[in-house]
Design an enzyme around this catalytic site. Structure first.
Site, PDB file in Angstrom:
ATOM      1  N   HIS A 114      44.093  29.099  32.885  1.00 45.86           N
ATOM      2  CA  HIS A 114      43.928  27.941  33.764  1.00 45.86           C
ATOM      3  C   HIS A 114      44.475  26.642  33.168  1.00 45.86           C
ATOM      4  CE1 HIS A 114      41.435  30.497  36.214  1.00 45.86           C
ATOM      5  NE2 HIS A 114      40.535  30.648  35.269  1.00 45.86           N
TER       6      HIS A 114
ATOM      7  N   HIS B  15      40.519  32.547  40.543  1.00 45.67           N
ATOM      8  CA  HIS B  15      40.616  33.892  39.967  1.00 45.67           C
ATOM      9  C   HIS B  15      41.081  34.903  41.016  1.00 45.67           C
ATOM     10  CE1 HIS B  15      37.346  31.898  37.562  1.00 45.67           C
ATOM     11  NE2 HIS B  15      38.237  32.174  36.646  1.00 45.67           N
TER      12      HIS B  15
END
Length: 331
Positions: free
Chosen positions: A57, A217
């Site tokens: 991320h 995700h």
């Protein structure tokens, strides 16, 4: 799978070695564990702010460790939570006499492991408080159950600024809570991403299909359908945000246009322009706009829109405070 890697199972540690090699003046690791990521500088008597989460991320999460922001980060594998012992070891390294604030995303594994780390600190009489980012409007109608996504940037900024001003642990927590109460996000994906150890896409989208409301995700969104224009996506996103957090004409907000990993800066600025036009039409004033990659999902194409309402002038001062990390600098 085409990635610039060595072995998939070494993806996270190889990435961390590269960061430490490039920025030895700013960050380090402790306890002999690459995943215990800490600032090289700590100030006596300042509340230590610690985050954590999975790799994949960047710049979230470890990218916000630095001046006037965070002090440490527990680093998990790709889309995986860090271990409680890693979080504890980071906290022990950066704590400097004023207690610890754990500030992270609202995910089950993270909550469990941060809670365990807090219990370990409590046994050593080190005060610790926790708060989770939970800004993803479309992930749940229950605000307590929402995922934390790019809007956590505003929690980092506000809590980091209050800690830099030598606020107490309770005051730093309150600053983070103020940002949380006033921040909402909606995201959408145009392509999936590939987790190195998996070796293929973690979900599927057709050539002209997108997913609205998808999580970072790959969690399912609220609809899959034909790709919409920037104007259409801006309108639908703002409609969802403003229905959940009404903002009246004349109020000021910060806007965060976040790329998920493979969306060009040009496209993000097109989206930014669409958002501004809509806010102008509603009489909602923009205090600051942030455009770029703040919370990605590997090489996923797509974006998110976050709105942070400026509750008062102090909040504006927190947002404006200059910061510097290896990944993010604001002057």
């Amino acid at each position: 799978m085409k990635k610039l890697i060595n072995a998939p199972e070494n993806y996270t540690d190889d990435m961390l070695r590269g960061i430490y090699a490039a920025h030895p003046d700013l960050v380090k690791y402790v306890s002999g564990d690459l995943r215990c990521y800490c600032t090289r500088y700590k100030k006596a008597g300042k509340v230590a702010i610690i985050t954590g989460g999975g790799t994949g991320h960047l710049p979230l999460f470890l990218g916000y460790v630095g001046e006037n922001l965070l002090d440490g980060c527990g680093v998990g594998g790709v889309f995986q939570s860090p271990a409680s012992e890693q979080i504890y070891n980071v906290a022990k390294e950066v704590e400097s006499g004023a207690g610890v604030l754990f500030l992270y995303g609202n995910y089950t594994g993270d909550i469990m492991n941060f809670d365990m780390a807090a219990e370990m600190l409590d046994m050593e009489d080190i005060p610790a408080k926790s708060i989770v980012g939970a800004d993803d409007v479309l992930s749940s109608s229950n605000i307590q159950a929402r995922r934390g996504v790019a809007g956590i940037f505003f929690l980092y900024k506000c809590a980091g600024a209050k800690a830099a001003a030598m606020g107490t642990l309770e005051e730093v927590l309150a600053a983070a809570q103020k940002a949380k109460d006033n921040t909402r996000t909606v995201g959408f994906a145009l392509t999936p991403c590939v987790i190195p150890e998996l070796g293929h896409s973690n979900f599927l989208l057709a050539e002209n299909e997108m997913a609205f409301g998808m999580g970072i995700h790959g969690e399912p969104g609220v609809w899959n359908g034909p790709v919409k224009t920037a104007d259409e996506l801006a309108k639908e996103s703002l409609d969802e945000i403003l229905a959940d957090m009404p903002i009246v004409e004349g109020e000021e907000v910060c806007v965060l246009i976040n790329g998920l990993g493979a969306t060009s800066q040009e496209e993000l600025y097109i989206l930014s322009g669409s958002v501004k036009q809509l806010l102008d039409e509603k009489g909602i004033r923009i205090y600051r706009t942030f455009v770029g990659e703040y919370a990605t999902s590997m090489e996923m194409a797509g974006a998110s829109i976050s709105i942070c309402r400026m509750a008062d002038d102090e909040m504006k001062e927190w947002i404006d405070l200059p910061v510097h990390t290896p990944f993010y600098t604001q002057v």
